[in-house]
Design a protein around this motif. Structure first.
Motif, short mmCIF file in Angstrom:
data_model
loop_
_atom_site.label_atom_id
_atom_site.label_comp_id
_atom_site.label_asym_id
_atom_site.label_seq_id
_atom_site.Cartn_x
_atom_site.Cartn_y
_atom_site.Cartn_z
N ILE A 23 0.90 -5.47 1.31
CA ILE A 23 0.41 -4.66 2.42
C ILE A 23 -1.13 -4.64 2.45
CG2 ILE A 23 0.30 -2.28 3.30
CD1 ILE A 23 3.24 -2.01 2.28
N GLN A 24 -1.76 -4.59 1.27
CA GLN A 24 -3.23 -4.59 1.23
C GLN A 24 -3.81 -5.93 1.71
OE1 GLN A 24 -5.24 -2.15 0.87
NE2 GLN A 24 -3.89 -0.57 0.04
N ASP A 25 -3.11 -7.02 1.43
CA ASP A 25 -3.58 -8.34 1.89
C ASP A 25 -3.62 -8.39 3.42
OD1 ASP A 25 -3.71 -9.50 -0.74
OD2 ASP A 25 -1.54 -9.64 -0.70
N HIS A 26 -2.61 -7.79 4.02
CA HIS A 26 -2.53 -7.77 5.48
C HIS A 26 -3.70 -7.00 6.09
CE1 HIS A 26 -1.22 -4.68 8.47
NE2 HIS A 26 -1.07 -5.73 9.22
N ARG A 27 -4.37 -6.16 5.26
CA ARG A 27 -5.51 -5.38 5.75
C ARG A 27 -6.85 -6.08 5.51
NH1 ARG A 27 -2.69 -0.13 3.11
NH2 ARG A 27 -1.34 0.41 4.86
N LEU A 28 -6.83 -7.30 5.04
CA LEU A 28 -8.09 -8.05 4.89
C LEU A 28 -8.81 -8.10 6.23
CD1 LEU A 28 -6.77 -10.97 2.66
CD2 LEU A 28 -8.79 -9.60 2.10
N PRO A 29 -10.14 -7.95 6.24
CA PRO A 29 -10.86 -7.88 7.53
C PRO A 29 -10.72 -9.14 8.39
CG PRO A 29 -12.39 -7.91 5.65
CD PRO A 29 -11.03 -7.69 5.10
N ASN A 30 -10.50 -10.29 7.74
CA ASN A 30 -10.34 -11.54 8.49
C ASN A 30 -9.00 -12.20 8.17
OD1 ASN A 30 -13.22 -11.76 9.65
ND2 ASN A 30 -13.60 -11.51 7.47
N ILE A 31 -7.94 -11.38 8.25
CA ILE A 31 -6.62 -11.88 7.86
C ILE A 31 -6.15 -13.03 8.75
CG2 ILE A 31 -5.41 -10.09 9.20
CD1 ILE A 31 -4.23 -11.70 5.87
N SER A 32 -6.50 -13.00 10.04
CA SER A 32 -6.07 -14.08 10.95
C SER A 32 -6.66 -15.42 10.52
CB SER A 32 -6.49 -13.77 12.39
OG SER A 32 -5.87 -12.58 12.82
N ALA A 74 -11.56 -16.49 2.49
CA ALA A 74 -11.53 -16.54 3.96
C ALA A 74 -11.27 -15.15 4.54
CB ALA A 74 -10.46 -17.52 4.44
N GLY A 75 -10.39 -14.38 3.89
CA GLY A 75 -10.01 -13.06 4.41
C GLY A 75 -11.13 -12.04 4.31
N LEU A 76 -11.96 -12.17 3.30
CA LEU A 76 -13.09 -11.24 3.12
C LEU A 76 -14.35 -11.76 3.82
CD1 LEU A 76 -12.58 -10.33 -0.64
CD2 LEU A 76 -12.43 -8.73 1.28
N ASN A 77 -14.60 -13.04 3.66
CA ASN A 77 -15.77 -13.68 4.26
C ASN A 77 -17.05 -12.87 4.01
OD1 ASN A 77 -17.13 -15.71 5.65
ND2 ASN A 77 -16.79 -14.78 7.66
N GLY A 78 -17.18 -12.40 2.76
CA GLY A 78 -18.39 -11.68 2.36
C GLY A 78 -18.43 -10.21 2.72
N GLU A 79 -17.41 -9.72 3.42
CA GLU A 79 -17.43 -8.30 3.82
C GLU A 79 -17.04 -7.38 2.67
OE1 GLU A 79 -15.66 -7.06 7.54
OE2 GLU A 79 -15.76 -9.11 8.33
N GLU A 80 -17.63 -6.18 2.68
CA GLU A 80 -17.28 -5.14 1.71
C GLU A 80 -16.02 -4.40 2.19
OE1 GLU A 80 -18.90 -3.97 -1.23
OE2 GLU A 80 -20.01 -5.85 -1.16
N THR A 81 -15.13 -4.09 1.27
CA THR A 81 -13.92 -3.31 1.63
C THR A 81 -13.73 -2.19 0.62
OG1 THR A 81 -12.53 -4.84 0.35
CG2 THR A 81 -12.73 -5.28 2.72
N LYS A 82 -13.05 -1.12 1.06
CA LYS A 82 -12.76 -0.01 0.15
C LYS A 82 -11.83 -0.49 -0.97
CE LYS A 82 -13.31 3.91 3.30
NZ LYS A 82 -12.61 5.00 4.01
N PHE A 83 -10.82 -1.26 -0.59
CA PHE A 83 -9.88 -1.78 -1.58
C PHE A 83 -10.54 -2.96 -2.29
CE2 PHE A 83 -6.46 -4.59 -2.98
CZ PHE A 83 -5.65 -3.69 -3.68
N VAL A 84 -10.43 -2.99 -3.61
CA VAL A 84 -11.04 -4.09 -4.39
C VAL A 84 -9.99 -5.20 -4.59
CG1 VAL A 84 -12.17 -4.74 -6.54
CG2 VAL A 84 -12.57 -2.47 -5.56
N TYR A 85 -10.21 -6.31 -3.91
CA TYR A 85 -9.30 -7.44 -4.05
C TYR A 85 -9.63 -8.22 -5.33
CZ TYR A 85 -7.84 -6.41 0.69
OH TYR A 85 -7.32 -5.77 1.80
N PRO A 86 -8.63 -8.82 -5.95
CA PRO A 86 -8.89 -9.53 -7.21
C PRO A 86 -9.78 -10.75 -7.02
CG PRO A 86 -6.63 -9.94 -6.47
CD PRO A 86 -7.19 -8.90 -5.56
N THR A 87 -10.63 -10.99 -8.00
CA THR A 87 -11.41 -12.23 -8.05
C THR A 87 -10.57 -13.23 -8.83
OG1 THR A 87 -13.49 -11.00 -8.03
CG2 THR A 87 -13.57 -13.29 -8.81
N ILE A 88 -10.06 -14.23 -8.12
CA ILE A 88 -9.09 -15.14 -8.72
C ILE A 88 -9.77 -16.19 -9.60
CG2 ILE A 88 -7.18 -16.74 -8.27
CD1 ILE A 88 -6.63 -13.88 -7.29
N LYS A 89 -9.27 -16.32 -10.82
CA LYS A 89 -9.74 -17.36 -11.74
C LYS A 89 -8.55 -18.28 -12.03
CE LYS A 89 -13.05 -14.24 -13.92
NZ LYS A 89 -13.36 -13.45 -15.13
N PRO A 90 -8.46 -19.40 -11.34
CA PRO A 90 -7.27 -20.26 -11.46
C PRO A 90 -6.93 -20.66 -12.89
CG PRO A 90 -8.60 -20.95 -9.60
CD PRO A 90 -9.40 -19.91 -10.32
#
Length: 279
Positions: free
Chosen positions: A63-72, A199-215
């Motif tokens: 549900i939080q992923d769907h709220r990414l500012p640039n989800i489209s 792509a979903g954040l594109n540098g924008e700040e959000t209240k929810f902290v999305y994980p920084t992925i380390k493959p």
């Protein structure tokens, strides 16, 4: 025998194998199937069940992923990479499904005995340990920072995550779901989710902290155990393990009298997903 193993050693298990039949279908059908089993098992219209399922290239968003500012833009990026996106109805963040990932849903009833959330996780952890005896106690459960869909029940070997567990509760039924990365590269799957968040954040700040992925903190069991494990191999292991745990294993899909309920839950899941993806 551990106290959690006692939940697994029961007279009868029901086993639904959708490891091949579900591949070309939408993963929404799997979430509807688990809701149906929650209802059936929770209300004691069915014995406890285990369902295995595999879907082709799909990103299951939380549900939080769907709220990414640039989800489209993010979902367009996934489509260009050949992946469809859906929003799931259980907790957690984005995960990757493909032909090298086996999902296992274990559905139990709370009708007679309350099963709290930590217990649900521990039962599945016990099941996974029994499924891979060659890994033994090397399988640990704690949050792997830098993984996708991080949580306290990330399953890892020597710090590299290969699985994650989530839960869905409905009508006194509990579906404990685990995705197991069996084949291929865990890091490549993680790279895809890293690109999703970029792509979903594109540098924008959000209240929810999305994980920084380390493959590099993710791997498949084939990589970790240095075995040529396949999804098919592990699906057979699931069946054999159930037969060792129970006196009887009932196989087969939904019966005719259960299909109306499945159709109801499928319609509900599809309609909900449509609303979620409208931005």
């Amino acid at each position: 025998m551990s106290s959690y193993e006692s939940y697994l050693r029961i007279p009868e298990w029901r086993f639904l194998d959708e490891s091949i039949s579900a591949q070309k279908r939408s993963a929404l059908e799997s979430f509807a199937a688990d809701d149906t089993l929650c209802h059936l098992v929770g209300q004691q219209m069915s014995i406890p069940a285990v369902r295995t399922w595999v879907h082709d290239k799909t990103i299951v968003l939380g549900i939080q992923d769907h709220r990414l500012p640039n989800i489209s833009e993010a979902t367009s990026l996934l489509e260009n990479a050949g992946y469809q996106s859906i929003v799931r109805n259980s907790g957690g963040l984005a995960v990757v499904l493909d032909e090298g990932v086996l999902n296992v849903s274990m559905v139990l009833s709370e009708q007679n005995t309350s099963i709290d959330i930590p217990t649900g996780y521990e039962i599945m952890l016990e099941f996974v340990k029994l499924l891979f005896p060659e890994a033994g106690d090397r399988i640990q459960a704690y949050e792997i920072v830098g993984s996708y869909c991080p949580g306290s029940y990330d399953l890892s070997i020597e710090g590299l995550k290969f699985a994650g567990i989530s839960q869905r509760r409905l009508r006194q039924g509990i579906a404990v779901q685990v995705y197991l990365c069996i084949e291929g590269s865990g890091a490549k799957r993680a790279e895809l989710i890293r690109e999703l968040y970029e792509a979903g954040l594109n540098g924008e700040e959000t209240k929810f902290v999305y994980p920084t992925i380390k493959p590099e903190v993710m791997a498949s069991l084939s990589e970790l155990l240095n075995l040529k494990l396949t999804v098919s191999d592990v699906n057979v292991r699931v069946q054999m393990l159930l037969r060792s745990l129970a006196e009887n294993v009932v196989t087969g899909g939904f019966r005719d009298d259960e299909m109306d309920m499945y159709a109801f839950y499928l319609n509900r899941v599809v309609e909900r997903n449509k609303k979620m993806l409208i931005k």
